[in-house]
Motif scaffolding. Structure first.
Motif, PDB file in Angstrom:
ATOM      1  N   LEU A   1       0.806  -1.214   0.000  1.00 26.08           N
ATOM      2  CA  LEU A   1       0.000   0.000   0.000  1.00 26.08           C
ATOM      3  C   LEU A   1       0.840   1.266   0.000  1.00 26.08           C
ATOM      4  O   LEU A   1       0.365   2.330  -0.412  1.00 26.08           O
ATOM      5  N   GLY A   2       2.087   1.168   0.433  1.00 25.47           N
ATOM      6  CA  GLY A   2       2.948   2.330   0.473  1.00 25.47           C
ATOM      7  C   GLY A   2       3.069   3.026  -0.871  1.00 25.47           C
ATOM      8  O   GLY A   2       3.231   4.247  -0.943  1.00 25.47           O
ATOM      9  N   GLU A   3       2.965   2.260  -1.931  1.00 24.60           N
ATOM     10  CA  GLU A   3       3.069   2.818  -3.286  1.00 24.60           C
ATOM     11  C   GLU A   3       1.801   3.544  -3.721  1.00 24.60           C
ATOM     12  O   GLU A   3       1.850   4.408  -4.593  1.00 24.60           O
ATOM     13  N   VAL A   4       0.666   3.210  -3.128  1.00 29.23           N
ATOM     14  CA  VAL A   4      -0.603   3.791  -3.569  1.00 29.23           C
ATOM     15  C   VAL A   4      -1.311   4.606  -2.489  1.00 29.23           C
ATOM     16  O   VAL A   4      -2.330   5.227  -2.754  1.00 29.23           O
ATOM     17  N   LEU A   5      -0.784   4.594  -1.287  1.00 29.92           N
ATOM     18  CA  LEU A   5      -1.383   5.356  -0.189  1.00 29.92           C
ATOM     19  C   LEU A   5      -0.934   6.808  -0.328  1.00 29.92           C
ATOM     20  O   LEU A   5       0.073   7.221   0.230  1.00 29.92           O
TER      21      LEU A   5
ATOM     22  N   LEU B   1      -8.752   7.384  -2.644  1.00 21.66           N
ATOM     23  CA  LEU B   1      -9.823   7.546  -1.663  1.00 21.66           C
ATOM     24  C   LEU B   1     -10.344   6.194  -1.177  1.00 21.66           C
ATOM     25  O   LEU B   1     -10.692   6.043  -0.005  1.00 21.66           O
ATOM     26  N   GLY B   2     -10.360   5.193  -2.044  1.00 20.14           N
ATOM     27  CA  GLY B   2     -10.766   3.848  -1.626  1.00 20.14           C
ATOM     28  C   GLY B   2      -9.770   3.246  -0.648  1.00 20.14           C
ATOM     29  O   GLY B   2     -10.147   2.603   0.327  1.00 20.14           O
ATOM     30  N   VAL B   3      -8.482   3.480  -0.881  1.00 23.56           N
ATOM     31  CA  VAL B   3      -7.436   2.989   0.022  1.00 23.56           C
ATOM     32  C   VAL B   3      -7.525   3.713   1.360  1.00 23.56           C
ATOM     33  O   VAL B   3      -7.458   3.089   2.422  1.00 23.56           O
ATOM     34  N   ILE B   4      -7.683   5.029   1.314  1.00 24.78           N
ATOM     35  CA  ILE B   4      -7.771   5.805   2.548  1.00 24.78           C
ATOM     36  C   ILE B   4      -8.973   5.352   3.376  1.00 24.78           C
ATOM     37  O   ILE B   4      -8.892   5.254   4.598  1.00 24.78           O
ATOM     38  N   TYR B   5     -10.099   5.043   2.726  1.00 24.20           N
ATOM     39  CA  TYR B   5     -11.281   4.544   3.435  1.00 24.20           C
ATOM     40  C   TYR B   5     -10.934   3.301   4.250  1.00 24.20           C
ATOM     41  O   TYR B   5     -11.270   3.200   5.432  1.00 24.20           O
ATOM     42  N   VAL B   6     -10.242   2.355   3.637  1.00 21.11           N
ATOM     43  CA  VAL B   6      -9.909   1.105   4.324  1.00 21.11           C
ATOM     44  C   VAL B   6      -8.876   1.349   5.423  1.00 21.11           C
ATOM     45  O   VAL B   6      -9.029   0.868   6.552  1.00 21.11           O
TER      46      VAL B   6
ATOM     47  N   VAL C   1     -13.760   4.290  -6.665  1.00 24.60           N
ATOM     48  CA  VAL C   1     -13.435   4.360  -5.236  1.00 24.60           C
ATOM     49  C   VAL C   1     -13.879   3.076  -4.538  1.00 24.60           C
ATOM     50  O   VAL C   1     -13.118   2.475  -3.772  1.00 24.60           O
ATOM     51  N   VAL C   2     -15.093   2.640  -4.804  1.00 17.85           N
ATOM     52  CA  VAL C   2     -15.622   1.423  -4.167  1.00 17.85           C
ATOM     53  C   VAL C   2     -14.800   0.201  -4.583  1.00 17.85           C
ATOM     54  O   VAL C   2     -14.408  -0.614  -3.737  1.00 17.85           O
ATOM     55  N   GLU C   3     -14.521   0.070  -5.868  1.00 19.14           N
ATOM     56  CA  GLU C   3     -13.730  -1.071  -6.335  1.00 19.14           C
ATOM     57  C   GLU C   3     -12.312  -1.046  -5.758  1.00 19.14           C
ATOM     58  O   GLU C   3     -11.735  -2.093  -5.466  1.00 19.14           O
TER      59      GLU C   3
END
Length: 190
Positions: free
Chosen positions: A51-55, A97-102, A161-163
């Motif tokens: 996730l570090g690459e996409v967060l 935004l989907g990653v941040i949600y999780v 975002v959901v996906e």
């Protein structure tokens, strides 16, 4: 009803099954013992490493930095090596935004996990709490909830975002199954 509430509801409803699967897997880790805590930390390291690459920040919302050093320090306290993927999953094209949600939402569950960890009588386990202490801070979830009403995106981007949130949950599920398979303790799991 506003689009912002719809997005929050969509995220909660459409990722509920994914979230439940990950929660079910994480509930198998005994955080009061060095083996279960080590497995949990290994899963967390593998997921955050990807996730570090996409967060990334999204329109001014800045997610917490991946706590890889805290996780590695905790693993070291338990005498565990740094985990590595045999084949690293790709998350290219994922919506931040989907990653941040999780990730922000994981801090809600992190409070419960922190309480479970604190119940340990094992000194090694008690000395490996940097990551769980980080995870018990709910500030990023509160910030996400304050930010969400300002999000003005169309239907296609909401779908993305959901996906992306579902893909993030899937990453955690994959990391769990990988660690369970790779550890001697995991070999005894169903």
């Amino acid at each position: 009803m506003t689009d912002e509430i719809t997005l929050r509801q969509r995220l909660r409803l459409e990722t509920a099954a994914d979230h439940a699967r990950v929660d079910g897997l994480f509930s198998q880790f005994d955080l009061t013992g060095p083996v279960g805590l080590g497995e949990f930390l290994s899963v967390s390291y593998l997921a955050y490493d990807c996730l570090g690459e996409v967060l990334q920040p999204y329109d001014g919302l800045v997610p917490p930095a991946p706590p890889l050093e805290d996780i590695l320090a905790d693993l070291s306290s338990l005498g565990r090596p740094r985990p590595d993927w045999l084949q690293r999953p790709s998350l290219s094209g994922i919506h931040p935004l989907g990653v941040i949600y999780v990730i922000a939402g994981s801090h809600l569950g992190g409070t419960i996990l922190h309480q479970r960890w604190r119940a340990s009588d094992d000194e090694r386990v008690k000395g490996a709490g940097r990551f769980l202490t980080f995870l018990s801070d709910r500030a990023c979830w509160s910030e996400f909830l304050r930010f969400l009403p300002s999000v003005n995106i169309g239907q296609m981007e909401r779908n993305h975002v959901v996906e992306s949130a579902k893909a993030c949950f899937s990453l955690y599920e994959t990391a769990c199954r990988y660690v369970m398979k790779e550890t001697a303790h995991g070999a005894n799991r169903p």
